[in-house]
Motif scaffolding. Structure first.
Motif, PDB file in Angstrom:
ATOM      1  N   THR A 162       7.821  19.097  13.990  1.00  0.00           N
ATOM      2  CA  THR A 162       7.657  19.161  15.115  1.00  0.00           C
ATOM      3  C   THR A 162       5.888  19.638  15.530  1.00  0.00           C
ATOM      4  O   THR A 162       5.245  19.030  16.301  1.00  0.00           O
ATOM      5  CB  THR A 162       8.132  20.431  16.025  1.00  0.00           C
ATOM      6  N   GLU A 163       5.448  20.627  14.584  1.00  0.00           N
ATOM      7  CA  GLU A 163       3.946  20.921  14.535  1.00  0.00           C
ATOM      8  C   GLU A 163       3.181  20.255  14.330  1.00  0.00           C
ATOM      9  O   GLU A 163       2.069  19.965  14.595  1.00  0.00           O
ATOM     10  CB  GLU A 163       4.051  22.325  13.911  1.00  0.00           C
ATOM     11  N   MET A 164       3.771  19.115  13.057  1.00  0.00           N
ATOM     12  CA  MET A 164       2.766  18.193  12.483  1.00  0.00           C
ATOM     13  C   MET A 164       2.739  17.033  13.724  1.00  0.00           C
ATOM     14  O   MET A 164       1.632  16.478  13.817  1.00  0.00           O
ATOM     15  CB  MET A 164       3.621  17.522  11.254  1.00  0.00           C
TER      16      MET A 164
ATOM     17  N   ILE B 158       4.003  -0.575  21.927  1.00  0.00           N
ATOM     18  CA  ILE B 158       5.149   0.346  21.571  1.00  0.00           C
ATOM     19  C   ILE B 158       5.259   0.715  20.037  1.00  0.00           C
ATOM     20  O   ILE B 158       5.519   1.703  19.677  1.00  0.00           O
ATOM     21  CB  ILE B 158       6.589  -0.420  21.843  1.00  0.00           C
ATOM     22  N   ALA B 159       4.673  -0.408  19.318  1.00  0.00           N
ATOM     23  CA  ALA B 159       4.666   0.046  17.760  1.00  0.00           C
ATOM     24  C   ALA B 159       3.644   0.994  17.570  1.00  0.00           C
ATOM     25  O   ALA B 159       3.568   1.926  16.557  1.00  0.00           O
ATOM     26  CB  ALA B 159       4.382  -1.361  17.166  1.00  0.00           C
ATOM     27  N   ALA B 160       2.493   0.780  18.380  1.00  0.00           N
ATOM     28  CA  ALA B 160       1.363   1.639  18.254  1.00  0.00           C
ATOM     29  C   ALA B 160       1.768   3.091  18.435  1.00  0.00           C
ATOM     30  O   ALA B 160       1.132   4.017  18.003  1.00  0.00           O
ATOM     31  CB  ALA B 160       0.147   1.241  18.974  1.00  0.00           C
ATOM     32  N   ALA B 161       2.582   3.505  19.508  1.00  0.00           N
ATOM     33  CA  ALA B 161       3.020   4.661  19.859  1.00  0.00           C
ATOM     34  C   ALA B 161       4.039   5.334  18.673  1.00  0.00           C
ATOM     35  O   ALA B 161       4.386   6.438  19.192  1.00  0.00           O
ATOM     36  CB  ALA B 161       3.527   4.545  21.286  1.00  0.00           C
ATOM     37  N   CYS B 162       4.438   4.408  17.966  1.00  0.00           N
ATOM     38  CA  CYS B 162       5.500   5.201  17.075  1.00  0.00           C
ATOM     39  C   CYS B 162       4.490   6.036  16.131  1.00  0.00           C
ATOM     40  O   CYS B 162       3.364   5.724  15.866  1.00  0.00           O
ATOM     41  CB  CYS B 162       6.289   4.100  16.276  1.00  0.00           C
ATOM     42  N   ASP B 163       5.139   6.901  15.424  1.00  0.00           N
ATOM     43  CA  ASP B 163       4.369   7.606  14.425  1.00  0.00           C
ATOM     44  C   ASP B 163       4.267   7.192  13.081  1.00  0.00           C
ATOM     45  O   ASP B 163       3.266   7.355  12.263  1.00  0.00           O
ATOM     46  CB  ASP B 163       5.080   9.079  14.243  1.00  0.00           C
TER      47      ASP B 163
ATOM     48  N   PRO C 101       9.452  15.689  20.395  1.00  0.00           N
ATOM     49  CA  PRO C 101       9.079  16.562  19.154  1.00  0.00           C
ATOM     50  C   PRO C 101       9.461  15.829  17.875  1.00  0.00           C
ATOM     51  O   PRO C 101       9.281  16.561  16.860  1.00  0.00           O
ATOM     52  CB  PRO C 101       9.676  17.769  19.521  1.00  0.00           C
ATOM     53  N   LYS C 102      10.096  14.784  17.880  1.00  0.00           N
ATOM     54  CA  LYS C 102      10.722  14.166  16.752  1.00  0.00           C
ATOM     55  C   LYS C 102       9.957  12.899  16.143  1.00  0.00           C
ATOM     56  O   LYS C 102       9.164  12.490  16.993  1.00  0.00           O
ATOM     57  CB  LYS C 102      12.161  13.791  16.787  1.00  0.00           C
ATOM     58  N   ILE C 103       9.748  12.984  15.028  1.00  0.00           N
ATOM     59  CA  ILE C 103       9.072  11.578  14.227  1.00  0.00           C
ATOM     60  C   ILE C 103       9.723  10.448  14.891  1.00  0.00           C
ATOM     61  O   ILE C 103      10.973  10.521  14.591  1.00  0.00           O
ATOM     62  CB  ILE C 103       8.786  11.923  12.739  1.00  0.00           C
ATOM     63  N   ILE C 104       8.974   9.519  15.138  1.00  0.00           N
ATOM     64  CA  ILE C 104       9.594   8.160  15.589  1.00  0.00           C
ATOM     65  C   ILE C 104       9.014   7.019  14.594  1.00  0.00           C
ATOM     66  O   ILE C 104       7.834   6.884  14.510  1.00  0.00           O
ATOM     67  CB  ILE C 104       9.109   7.713  17.015  1.00  0.00           C
ATOM     68  N   VAL C 105       9.869   6.406  13.746  1.00  0.00           N
ATOM     69  CA  VAL C 105       9.697   5.464  12.978  1.00  0.00           C
ATOM     70  C   VAL C 105       9.996   4.357  13.621  1.00  0.00           C
ATOM     71  O   VAL C 105      10.905   3.710  13.985  1.00  0.00           O
ATOM     72  CB  VAL C 105      10.383   5.804  11.659  1.00  0.00           C
TER      73      VAL C 105
ATOM     74  N   LEU D  48      12.246  12.393   5.821  1.00  0.00           N
ATOM     75  CA  LEU D  48      11.730  12.972   6.889  1.00  0.00           C
ATOM     76  C   LEU D  48      12.791  14.023   7.530  1.00  0.00           C
ATOM     77  O   LEU D  48      12.500  15.096   7.986  1.00  0.00           O
ATOM     78  CB  LEU D  48      11.464  12.061   8.090  1.00  0.00           C
ATOM     79  N   ALA D  49      14.180  13.613   7.452  1.00  0.00           N
ATOM     80  CA  ALA D  49      15.069  14.426   7.917  1.00  0.00           C
ATOM     81  C   ALA D  49      15.346  15.732   7.018  1.00  0.00           C
ATOM     82  O   ALA D  49      15.874  16.647   7.411  1.00  0.00           O
ATOM     83  CB  ALA D  49      16.448  13.717   8.053  1.00  0.00           C
ATOM     84  N   SER D  50      14.823  15.692   5.783  1.00  0.00           N
ATOM     85  CA  SER D  50      15.089  16.754   4.900  1.00  0.00           C
ATOM     86  C   SER D  50      14.004  17.781   4.873  1.00  0.00           C
ATOM     87  O   SER D  50      14.222  18.811   4.469  1.00  0.00           O
ATOM     88  CB  SER D  50      14.968  16.333   3.291  1.00  0.00           C
ATOM     89  N   TYR D  51      12.940  17.441   5.908  1.00  0.00           N
ATOM     90  CA  TYR D  51      12.072  18.581   5.883  1.00  0.00           C
ATOM     91  C   TYR D  51      12.344  19.609   6.948  1.00  0.00           C
ATOM     92  O   TYR D  51      13.296  19.310   7.883  1.00  0.00           O
ATOM     93  CB  TYR D  51      10.502  17.996   6.552  1.00  0.00           C
ATOM     94  N   ASN D  52      11.566  20.601   7.094  1.00  0.00           N
ATOM     95  CA  ASN D  52      11.727  21.874   8.184  1.00  0.00           C
ATOM     96  C   ASN D  52      11.533  21.082   9.412  1.00  0.00           C
ATOM     97  O   ASN D  52      10.418  20.662   9.627  1.00  0.00           O
ATOM     98  CB  ASN D  52      10.807  23.000   7.601  1.00  0.00           C
ATOM     99  N   PRO D  53      12.589  21.085  10.257  1.00  0.00           N
ATOM    100  CA  PRO D  53      12.357  20.691  11.656  1.00  0.00           C
ATOM    101  C   PRO D  53      10.805  21.117  12.393  1.00  0.00           C
ATOM    102  O   PRO D  53      10.435  20.478  13.011  1.00  0.00           O
ATOM    103  CB  PRO D  53      13.586  21.016  12.329  1.00  0.00           C
TER     104      PRO D  53
END
Length: 253
Positions: A213-215, A119-124, A101-105, A204-209
């Motif tokens: 997650t919905e995004m 693996i790179a492609a599976a990152c967001d 549910p977390k964005i992966i950079v 990203l960490a400053s956004y509404n969690p």
């Protein structure tokens, strides 16, 4: 926290809700099955950690980001079941990354091959250096990028997948990867890359969690069947890796 064994290591640090996961292996950051399993478990655990808002995935060193599957372990495969189990490691990791549910950079500092491209492609979102060339070499060793294909095609499309996979010995530049959508941006140095990763992850960490997650769900819509699809692809690859042509090619590499 660091997890170490004879087949590589994974370290995890969390600072200001940003979790950094670093994997490493002496053989150009390649993946034996044990390391794939550890990374999968790590991603799943961080996904459910309320103290984590975003995940950075990186590898050790300044050279290769990831050399893909461990050739030594591939050579040791003697049955279709063993082959399916090994390649299911990549399937399980990609599925864990898409369901996290977390964005992966992704922080890609150098060349990446085969499963590393998956693996790179599976990152967001992926940031890379100008040295981060990519290659899908699977056809040249008698198998194919079947497990990672859905993740790669989702990012770059089937036409670019053909360019990347059919000429299996050819490196594509970081500029090519950016143009096709695998990388969001590229930088001249690792220092510039790390600066950009820091700026992005703090944003990203400053956004509404909950909104993030919905995004993430929106970004991965239409992939719900991957739980079965990627394991089916692992079975195909596990069968192909037993062929004499593949065994011979692996020994030459």
């Amino acid at each position: 926290m660091a997890l170490h064994n004879s087949t590589g290591s994974i370290s995890i640090s969390i600072e200001a809700t940003i979790a950094t996961v670093e994997f490493g292996h002496p053989a150009s950051n390649s993946f034996p099955s044990s390391l794939l399993k550890e990374l999968t478990t790590t991603i799943e655990t961080l996904g459910h950690n309320p103290e984590v808002g975003v995940v950075v995935l990186k590898s050790q060193g300044t050279a290769t980001f990831c050399a893909g599957a461990s050739f030594d372990e591939l050579l040791a495969v003697t049955t279709e079941a063993e082959g399916k189990t090994f390649f299911s490691g990549f399937a399980n990791l990609i599925n864990a990354m898409r369901k996290c549910p977390k964005i992966i950079v992704g922080r890609v500092q150098g060349k990446t091959v085969g499963g590393g491209v998956g693996i790179a492609a599976a990152c967001d979102y992926v940031l890379a250096t100008h040295e981060a060339s990519v290659k899908l070499s699977e056809l040249s060793i008698g198998i194919g990028p079947f497990v990672i294909e859905p993740a790669v095609s989702r990012k770059i499309g089937k036409t670019a997948l053909a360019e990347l996979s059919l000429v299996a010995g050819e490196w594509k530049s970081a500029a090519w990867a950016k143009e096709k959508g695998l990388f969001a941006n590229t930088f001249a140095t690792i220092e510039k890359l790390d600066e950009a990763v820091s700026i992005l992850t703090h944003q990203l960490a400053s956004y509404n969690p909950e909104a993030v997650t919905e995004m993430k769900k929106v970004l991965w819509e239409g992939t719900e069947h991957w739980d079965n699809l990627l394991v089916e692809r692992a079975a195909i690859t596990g069968k192909l890796v037993l062929s004499e042509a593949t065994k011979s090619a692996l020994k030459r590499n």
